[in-house]
Design a protein around this motif. Structure first.
Motif, PDB file in Angstrom:
ATOM      1  N   LEU A  19       3.290   8.985  16.607  1.00 17.29           N
ATOM      2  CA  LEU A  19       2.954   7.644  16.125  1.00 17.29           C
ATOM      3  C   LEU A  19       4.213   6.848  15.813  1.00 17.29           C
ATOM      4  O   LEU A  19       4.234   5.624  15.987  1.00 17.29           O
ATOM      5  N   ASP A  20       5.273   7.542  15.389  1.00 14.78           N
ATOM      6  CA  ASP A  20       6.543   6.859  15.134  1.00 14.78           C
ATOM      7  C   ASP A  20       7.107   6.262  16.417  1.00 14.78           C
ATOM      8  O   ASP A  20       7.536   5.107  16.441  1.00 14.78           O
ATOM      9  N   GLU A  21       7.105   7.060  17.498  1.00 13.74           N
ATOM     10  CA  GLU A  21       7.587   6.554  18.795  1.00 13.74           C
ATOM     11  C   GLU A  21       6.756   5.347  19.229  1.00 13.74           C
ATOM     12  O   GLU A  21       7.300   4.359  19.727  1.00 13.74           O
ATOM     13  N   TRP A  22       5.450   5.454  19.054  1.00 10.49           N
ATOM     14  CA  TRP A  22       4.536   4.366  19.413  1.00 10.49           C
ATOM     15  C   TRP A  22       4.921   3.091  18.656  1.00 10.49           C
ATOM     16  O   TRP A  22       5.101   2.031  19.255  1.00 10.49           O
ATOM     17  N   SER A  23       5.055   3.206  17.339  1.00  5.63           N
ATOM     18  CA  SER A  23       5.381   2.046  16.503  1.00  5.63           C
ATOM     19  C   SER A  23       6.716   1.428  16.902  1.00  5.63           C
ATOM     20  O   SER A  23       6.844   0.205  16.982  1.00  5.63           O
ATOM     21  N   ASN A  30       7.550  -6.424  20.694  1.00  7.45           N
ATOM     22  CA  ASN A  30       7.088  -7.650  20.045  1.00  7.45           C
ATOM     23  C   ASN A  30       8.209  -8.430  19.390  1.00  7.45           C
ATOM     24  O   ASN A  30       8.161  -9.655  19.320  1.00  7.45           O
ATOM     25  N   SER A  31       9.242  -7.724  18.903  1.00  6.68           N
ATOM     26  CA  SER A  31      10.329  -8.430  18.209  1.00  6.68           C
ATOM     27  C   SER A  31      11.296  -9.078  19.197  1.00  6.68           C
ATOM     28  O   SER A  31      11.870 -10.115  18.897  1.00  6.68           O
ATOM     29  N   THR A  32      11.480  -8.483  20.365  1.00  5.08           N
ATOM     30  CA  THR A  32      12.399  -9.076  21.338  1.00  5.08           C
ATOM     31  C   THR A  32      11.787 -10.316  21.970  1.00  5.08           C
ATOM     32  O   THR A  32      12.478 -11.276  22.247  1.00  5.08           O
ATOM     33  N   ASP A  33      10.479 -10.291  22.211  1.00  5.34           N
ATOM     34  CA  ASP A  33       9.800 -11.420  22.836  1.00  5.34           C
ATOM     35  C   ASP A  33       8.305 -11.248  22.611  1.00  5.34           C
ATOM     36  O   ASP A  33       7.703 -10.319  23.145  1.00  5.34           O
ATOM     37  N   LYS A  78      -4.656  11.135  20.109  1.00 11.99           N
ATOM     38  CA  LYS A  78      -6.055  10.685  19.993  1.00 11.99           C
ATOM     39  C   LYS A  78      -6.206   9.393  19.202  1.00 11.99           C
ATOM     40  O   LYS A  78      -7.025   8.545  19.541  1.00 11.99           O
ATOM     41  N   THR A  79      -5.424   9.235  18.136  1.00  8.69           N
ATOM     42  CA  THR A  79      -5.581   8.049  17.281  1.00  8.69           C
ATOM     43  C   THR A  79      -5.274   6.762  18.046  1.00  8.69           C
ATOM     44  O   THR A  79      -5.951   5.754  17.850  1.00  8.69           O
ATOM     45  N   ILE A  80      -4.280   6.799  18.924  1.00  2.92           N
ATOM     46  CA  ILE A  80      -3.937   5.603  19.709  1.00  2.92           C
ATOM     47  C   ILE A  80      -5.045   5.319  20.720  1.00  2.92           C
ATOM     48  O   ILE A  80      -5.473   4.173  20.874  1.00  2.92           O
ATOM     49  N   ALA A  81      -5.538   6.359  21.389  1.00  3.19           N
ATOM     50  CA  ALA A  81      -6.623   6.187  22.356  1.00  3.19           C
ATOM     51  C   ALA A  81      -7.863   5.608  21.676  1.00  3.19           C
ATOM     52  O   ALA A  81      -8.516   4.697  22.205  1.00  3.19           O
ATOM     53  N   GLY A  97       2.144  -9.309  22.537  1.00  2.00           N
ATOM     54  CA  GLY A  97       2.105  -9.680  21.139  1.00  2.00           C
ATOM     55  C   GLY A  97       1.089  -8.885  20.335  1.00  2.00           C
ATOM     56  O   GLY A  97       0.532  -9.377  19.361  1.00  2.00           O
ATOM     57  N   GLY A  98       0.825  -7.654  20.753  1.00  2.00           N
ATOM     58  CA  GLY A  98      -0.122  -6.798  20.043  1.00  2.00           C
ATOM     59  C   GLY A  98      -1.570  -6.995  20.459  1.00  2.00           C
ATOM     60  O   GLY A  98      -2.451  -6.279  19.993  1.00  2.00           O
TER      61      GLY A  98
END
Length: 122
Positions: A19-23, A30-33, A78-81, A97-98
């Protein structure tokens, strides 16, 4: 891709193993563009069509180095899926943008390429 390969170079697929890698990847995109396109391949090791699409997805990453390509194993993450209501593999999500802008469910190369090009134009 080895787990030790964190932030991959542009033009490659980044495998998400935590989850850290995902975040980090999502926040960085999102921060770059805020309009930066992120394409996520939800896959599984046991999924035959996923194996067929993997080299196609990797080729697209090389052709579109300004797009972030992420690979998420649904059994490992699983949580991301679940967060994105992924129920079939492969599922490809197009995120800016999320927000999910589009998706392709199944091993349909033509649709994946068409929607990628469409999202790039917006």
């Amino acid at each position: 891709m080895a787990a030790s390969e964190g932030a991959a170079a542009e033009g490659s697929v980044i495998a998400i193993h935590s989850l850290d890698e995902w975040s980090i990847q999502i926040d960085e995109a999102n921060s770059t563009d805020p309009k930066k396109l992120v394409v996520i391949d939800f896959t599984a090791t046991w999924c035959g069509p996923c194996h067929v699409m993997a080299p196609i997805f990797a080729d697209l990453a090389k052709k579109f180095p300004n797009v972030v390509f992420l690979k998420v194993d649904v059994d490992e993450m699983k949580t991301i899926a679940e967060q994105f209501s992924v129920e079939a593999m492969p599922t490809f999500l197009f995120v800016k943008g999320g927000d999910v802008k589009d998706r392709v469910v199944g091993a349909v190369k033509e649709e994946l390429v068409k929607k990628l090009e469409l999202q790039m134009a917006q």
